[in-house]
Design a protein around this motif. Sequence first.
Motif, short mmCIF file in Angstrom:
data_model
loop_
_atom_site.label_atom_id
_atom_site.label_comp_id
_atom_site.label_asym_id
_atom_site.label_seq_id
_atom_site.Cartn_x
_atom_site.Cartn_y
_atom_site.Cartn_z
N LEU A 160 33.35 59.17 44.03
CA LEU A 160 34.20 60.33 43.77
C LEU A 160 35.13 60.03 42.60
O LEU A 160 35.65 58.91 42.48
CB LEU A 160 35.01 60.67 45.02
CG LEU A 160 34.18 61.17 46.20
CD1 LEU A 160 35.03 61.18 47.46
CD2 LEU A 160 33.61 62.54 45.91
N LYS A 161 35.35 61.01 41.76
CA LYS A 161 36.26 60.84 40.61
C LYS A 161 37.70 61.12 41.01
O LYS A 161 38.62 60.70 40.33
CB LYS A 161 35.86 61.78 39.48
CG LYS A 161 34.42 61.65 39.02
CD LYS A 161 34.12 60.29 38.47
CE LYS A 161 32.69 60.20 38.00
NZ LYS A 161 31.85 59.34 38.76
N THR A 162 37.88 61.85 42.11
CA THR A 162 39.24 62.18 42.54
C THR A 162 39.51 61.53 43.89
O THR A 162 39.53 60.32 44.00
CB THR A 162 39.44 63.70 42.58
OG1 THR A 162 38.46 64.29 43.43
CG2 THR A 162 39.34 64.30 41.20
N MET A 163 39.69 62.33 44.91
CA MET A 163 40.11 61.82 46.20
C MET A 163 39.38 62.60 47.29
O MET A 163 38.99 63.73 47.09
CB MET A 163 41.62 62.00 46.29
CG MET A 163 42.24 61.89 47.63
SD MET A 163 44.05 62.16 47.68
CE MET A 163 44.70 61.57 46.15
N ILE A 164 39.18 61.96 48.44
CA ILE A 164 38.64 62.65 49.62
C ILE A 164 39.71 62.63 50.70
O ILE A 164 40.42 61.63 50.86
CB ILE A 164 37.33 62.01 50.13
CG1 ILE A 164 36.74 62.83 51.29
CG2 ILE A 164 37.52 60.55 50.50
CD1 ILE A 164 35.33 62.45 51.67
N THR A 165 39.84 63.75 51.40
CA THR A 165 40.75 63.84 52.53
C THR A 165 39.91 63.94 53.79
O THR A 165 39.13 64.88 53.93
CB THR A 165 41.68 65.06 52.41
OG1 THR A 165 42.45 64.94 51.23
CG2 THR A 165 42.61 65.16 53.62
N LEU A 166 40.05 62.97 54.67
CA LEU A 166 39.39 63.01 55.98
C LEU A 166 40.39 63.61 56.95
O LEU A 166 41.57 63.27 56.93
CB LEU A 166 39.02 61.59 56.43
CG LEU A 166 38.14 60.80 55.48
CD1 LEU A 166 37.98 59.37 55.98
CD2 LEU A 166 36.80 61.46 55.30
N HIS A 167 39.92 64.51 57.85
CA HIS A 167 40.86 65.12 58.78
C HIS A 167 40.19 65.37 60.12
O HIS A 167 38.97 65.48 60.23
CB HIS A 167 41.46 66.40 58.22
CG HIS A 167 40.43 67.36 57.68
ND1 HIS A 167 39.74 68.23 58.47
CD2 HIS A 167 39.99 67.54 56.42
CE1 HIS A 167 38.90 68.93 57.71
NE2 HIS A 167 39.03 68.53 56.48
N ILE A 168 41.02 65.43 61.15
CA ILE A 168 40.56 65.65 62.51
C ILE A 168 41.69 66.31 63.29
O ILE A 168 42.86 66.04 63.04
CB ILE A 168 40.13 64.32 63.17
CG1 ILE A 168 39.42 64.55 64.48
CG2 ILE A 168 41.30 63.40 63.34
CD1 ILE A 168 38.74 63.31 65.01
N LEU A 169 41.33 67.21 64.21
CA LEU A 169 42.34 67.80 65.07
C LEU A 169 42.52 66.91 66.29
O LEU A 169 41.55 66.42 66.87
CB LEU A 169 41.91 69.20 65.52
CG LEU A 169 41.91 70.26 64.43
CD1 LEU A 169 41.39 71.58 64.98
CD2 LEU A 169 43.29 70.44 63.83
N VAL A 170 43.75 66.68 66.65
CA VAL A 170 44.07 65.85 67.81
C VAL A 170 45.04 66.61 68.70
O VAL A 170 45.81 67.44 68.22
CB VAL A 170 44.68 64.49 67.39
CG1 VAL A 170 43.67 63.67 66.62
CG2 VAL A 170 45.93 64.67 66.58
N PRO A 171 44.99 66.35 70.00
CA PRO A 171 45.93 67.04 70.89
C PRO A 171 47.36 66.69 70.53
O PRO A 171 47.66 65.57 70.14
CB PRO A 171 45.57 66.50 72.28
CG PRO A 171 44.24 65.86 72.14
CD PRO A 171 44.10 65.45 70.70
N ASP A 172 48.24 67.66 70.66
CA ASP A 172 49.65 67.40 70.44
C ASP A 172 50.16 66.43 71.50
O ASP A 172 49.73 66.46 72.65
CB ASP A 172 50.47 68.70 70.53
CG ASP A 172 50.25 69.61 69.34
OD1 ASP A 172 50.02 69.08 68.24
OD2 ASP A 172 50.29 70.83 69.52
N VAL A 173 51.05 65.57 71.10
CA VAL A 173 51.68 64.64 72.02
C VAL A 173 52.89 65.36 72.62
O VAL A 173 53.70 65.93 71.88
CB VAL A 173 52.13 63.36 71.29
CG1 VAL A 173 52.88 62.44 72.22
CG2 VAL A 173 50.93 62.67 70.68
N PRO A 174 53.02 65.38 73.96
CA PRO A 174 54.21 66.01 74.53
C PRO A 174 55.46 65.38 73.94
O PRO A 174 55.51 64.18 73.70
CB PRO A 174 54.09 65.70 76.03
CG PRO A 174 52.64 65.40 76.25
CD PRO A 174 52.14 64.81 74.97
N PRO A 175 56.52 66.17 73.72
CA PRO A 175 57.72 65.66 73.05
C PRO A 175 58.30 64.40 73.69
O PRO A 175 58.73 63.52 72.98
CB PRO A 175 58.72 66.82 73.16
CG PRO A 175 57.87 68.04 73.35
CD PRO A 175 56.63 67.58 74.05
#
Length: 186
Positions: free
Chosen positions: A89-104
């Motif tokens: 890649l000439k620029t950047m890759i963003t890897l992402h995933i949804l995760v459950p929210d952590v209770p406060p």
Amino acid sequence: MARAAINIMGETGALFDITSLGGTDVDSYRDGVGVYCVTGTLGMVPFPPVDQGWGYSLHPSENAAKVDIAFAEDLLTVTVTMAGEPYDLKTMITLHILVPDVPPEEAPEPPPIVVDPLEVAQAEVFRLRAIADYAVAPLQDAVDVDEAADAEIALLKEWKKYRVSLNRVPDQEQYPNSIEWPIAPV
């Protein structure tokens, strides 16, 4: 749900930054042409079932690239190809995933964010330079084969001046703390 994300520089495979509710002991490296390895993601979020794996985002100039993501033996491996060939890649890759929210009450105290202005500036110069290189290539090809219109020749000159300006950004007196960014041609 919250999003965890890892940004990796394409040229080197270096970790640019991460966003996580969990661990931050994440690192990355380039293992070969088009192969990026990420360690420490289990401390960030558990790897989900295959049908809910990591997603990714690419710079629009590289949207034709094919990305495969696999997880084995605590290593997240990202393989990139373009037209069936390994591709850095000439620029950047963003890897992402949804995760459950952590209770406060269970949410860990986020570590302080330390931003190195030099790293941020260098990454931005690299990103903008990749965009400029992508714009220059077809214009330069048209000039090289004597098929460039006057407007293309003029635009090529503007893009090349822009690249020169980008290369001179580190010469600015307040660099990297204060930068006057050149304006890209339209």
